[in-house]
Design a protein around this motif. Structure first.
Motif, PDB file in Angstrom:
ATOM      1  N   UNK A  81      37.231   8.863 -35.068  1.00 26.49           N
ATOM      2  CA  UNK A  81      36.213   8.007 -34.441  1.00 26.49           C
ATOM      3  C   UNK A  81      35.601   8.685 -33.216  1.00 26.49           C
ATOM      4  N   UNK A  82      36.440   9.288 -32.396  1.00 34.36           N
ATOM      5  CA  UNK A  82      35.942   9.916 -31.168  1.00 34.36           C
ATOM      6  C   UNK A  82      35.150  11.177 -31.460  1.00 34.36           C
ATOM      7  N   UNK A  83      35.675  12.027 -32.344  1.00 33.61           N
ATOM      8  CA  UNK A  83      34.990  13.288 -32.630  1.00 33.61           C
ATOM      9  C   UNK A  83      33.657  13.073 -33.327  1.00 33.61           C
ATOM     10  N   UNK A  84      33.611  12.122 -34.261  1.00 33.61           N
ATOM     11  CA  UNK A  84      32.386  11.867 -35.018  1.00 33.61           C
ATOM     12  C   UNK A  84      31.435  10.929 -34.291  1.00 33.61           C
ATOM     13  N   UNK A  85      31.918  10.285 -33.242  1.00 30.11           N
ATOM     14  CA  UNK A  85      31.069   9.380 -32.466  1.00 30.11           C
ATOM     15  C   UNK A  85      30.686   8.130 -33.225  1.00 30.11           C
ATOM     16  N   UNK A  86      31.552   7.678 -34.122  1.00 28.61           N
ATOM     17  CA  UNK A  86      31.263   6.482 -34.910  1.00 28.61           C
ATOM     18  C   UNK A  86      32.564   5.825 -35.336  1.00 28.61           C
ATOM     19  N   UNK A  92      26.332  12.885 -38.743  1.00 31.22           N
ATOM     20  CA  UNK A  92      27.319  13.202 -37.714  1.00 31.22           C
ATOM     21  C   UNK A  92      28.274  14.267 -38.198  1.00 31.22           C
ATOM     22  N   UNK A  93      28.800  15.068 -37.246  1.00 34.08           N
ATOM     23  CA  UNK A  93      29.821  16.049 -37.582  1.00 34.08           C
ATOM     24  C   UNK A  93      30.905  16.008 -36.515  1.00 34.08           C
ATOM     25  N   UNK A  94      31.984  16.749 -36.761  1.00 38.36           N
ATOM     26  CA  UNK A  94      33.170  16.651 -35.916  1.00 38.36           C
ATOM     27  C   UNK A  94      32.983  17.283 -34.541  1.00 38.36           C
ATOM     28  N   UNK A  95      31.818  17.847 -34.270  1.00 32.69           N
ATOM     29  CA  UNK A  95      31.565  18.410 -32.937  1.00 32.69           C
ATOM     30  C   UNK A  95      30.672  17.511 -32.097  1.00 32.69           C
TER      31      UNK A  95
END
Length: 425
Positions: A305-310, A332-335
């Motif tokens: 959730x935190x890495x993908x911002x969703x 979205x991506x993991x960065x």
């Protein structure tokens, strides 16, 4: 309209409730022990609290669960995010006419021995599997007549080093890495005294660091959301010590992992929903450890959730409702968000947990460390060699997984479980 959950992972219930509410549904949690979710329930947002209902029922009783689900108003889907309840969850969804996986495919994934053999047959693993005993707790089981004959067959068919484990085990229980014949005989003797969820089998030991691919699939199309690092304990224990997400693999290597994990999941029959695919990155390439048809445990969901911002639990709701998850097509991506590292905190002896020292100093460490307890004072700690001995998790953030892990390790080093040893009372 309501979505039900047949139990859930220790962490992530709040995010799941928010996702259900965002889709215009209530979330009904069926649980046999609401105390498992004490941390989540104590930190629910008003939005999650407003849509969550809890029904206490014996979740090991499929008939009782079926009756409880039949009483849920306007039930539209069933979320099943655990290994233990994956098979009954699939069976219940099928019986109730709800969207869900093929129960036969779920049964396959819950059998690590069958998955290993299948991948070996299709050229996706260099090693096969050998059933040692169909029921290790049954001395009359004719599968292997004795420890000596079982050891001989393992040496002949699998070789050393090898791993002995429960075909349906969880939390690293009943796993024995063996590097020589003395360890092999000792592991077989110990296994004969244990209760198993499945059956004892042997497979090759693959050397290399352990990772997990966090994926989402829909009708055979798979997206690799990112790769999680996994720090394991010193042998012979096999407990997980720490993890970080997302690992920064070079693009060519990440592309190879995406291709490999997609082929593994298709071969193993997992075509829809989250998967947590643990693997060893050997000198010859990735080798599967196991496939869990769920979002990763511990704080993997929170890390995603935190890495993908969703809120990735929205994809869990989409899948439960039988529709293509929006996350599969999201840019979205993991960065796009902060990386996280988390460390599992274990006591150094058996006994009764009375509390922790060092929690009050976590805020002095970088990375905004957070404490996620998995035990409460008064609990008896018996198992130190696997994840059952974990008393809590420290999570920290940073710009990269490497830095986040360094911060989490530093902060967790200040936390010590206080345990009254058995011989003190």
């Amino acid at each position: 309209m309501t979505i039900a959950a047949l139990e859930a992972l220790t962490f992530g219930l709040g995010r799941l409730a928010e996702a259900a509410g965002g889709a215009g549904h209530r979330l009904c949690l069926l649980t046999g022990d609401r105390a498992v979710y004490r941390h989540e329930l104590a930190h629910l947002t008003p939005e999650a609290l407003a849509v969550l209902d809890i029904v206490e029922v014996d979740t090991f009783d499929e008939s009782a669960c079926a009756a409880a689900l039949a009483a849920v108003p306007d039930l539209r889907g069933l979320v099943n995010s655990t290994d233990t309840w994956s098979v009954p969850g699939a069976d219940l969804a099928a019986k109730l006419g709800l969207p869900g996986p093929d129960p036969a495919a779920v049964r396959l994934l819950r059998d690590k021995s069958r998955v290993r053999a299948l991948l070996h047959e299709h050229g996706l693993s260099r090693g096969g599997a050998l059933t040692v005993r169909a029921d290790p707790a049954d001395p009359s089981d004719p599968a292997r007549a004795s420890t000596a004959s079982a050891a001989a067959e393992i040496l002949r068919e699998i070789g050393l080093p090898a791993v002995l484990k429960d075909s349906a085990g969880t939390s690293s229980r009943n796993v024995w890495p063996v590097r020589d014949e003395e360890q092999l005989h000792a592991a077989l003797a110990e296994a004969a005294q244990r209760a198993f969820a499945g059956r004892l089998f042997a497979e090759p030991f693959f050397s290399g660091p352990v990772y997990s691919a966090e994926t989402l699939s829909w009708e055979g199309e798979t997206r690799l959301l990112g790769v999680l690092s996994r720090q394991m304990s010193h042998e012979p224990s096999v407990r997980e010590e720490a993890a970080a997400f997302p690992v920064a693999f070079p693009d060519p290597e990440l592309g190879l992992l995406q291709d490999w994990v997609g082929r593994v999941l298709v071969t193993a029959g997992h075509d829809t929903g989250f998967a947590h695919v643990e693997f060893v990155l050997t000198a010859e390439g990735p080798e599967l450890v196991e496939i869990n048809r769920r979002i990763g445990g511990a704080l993997v969901g929170e890390a995603l959730c935190r890495a993908l911002g969703t809120n990735v639990y929205e994809a869990m709701v989409d899948t439960a409702l039988g529709r293509r998850p929006a996350l599969l097509d999201s840019p979205v991506d993991a960065s796009s968000g902060p990386a996280t590292g988390f460390v599992l905190v274990y006591p150094d002896r058996r006994g009764t947990l009375t509390g922790w020292t060092g929690l009050d100093t976590l805020s002095t460490f970088p990375g905004s460390p957070e404490w996620y307890p998995t035990a409460v004072p008064g609990r008896h700690v018996e198992h130190l060699a696997d994840q059952r001995g974990c008393t809590g998790i420290v999570l920290a953030e940073a710009a990269t997984a490497e830095l986040a892990l360094h911060r989490a390790l530093s902060a967790a080093g200040s936390v010590r479980p206080v345990v009254a040893a058995d011989d003190e009372g």
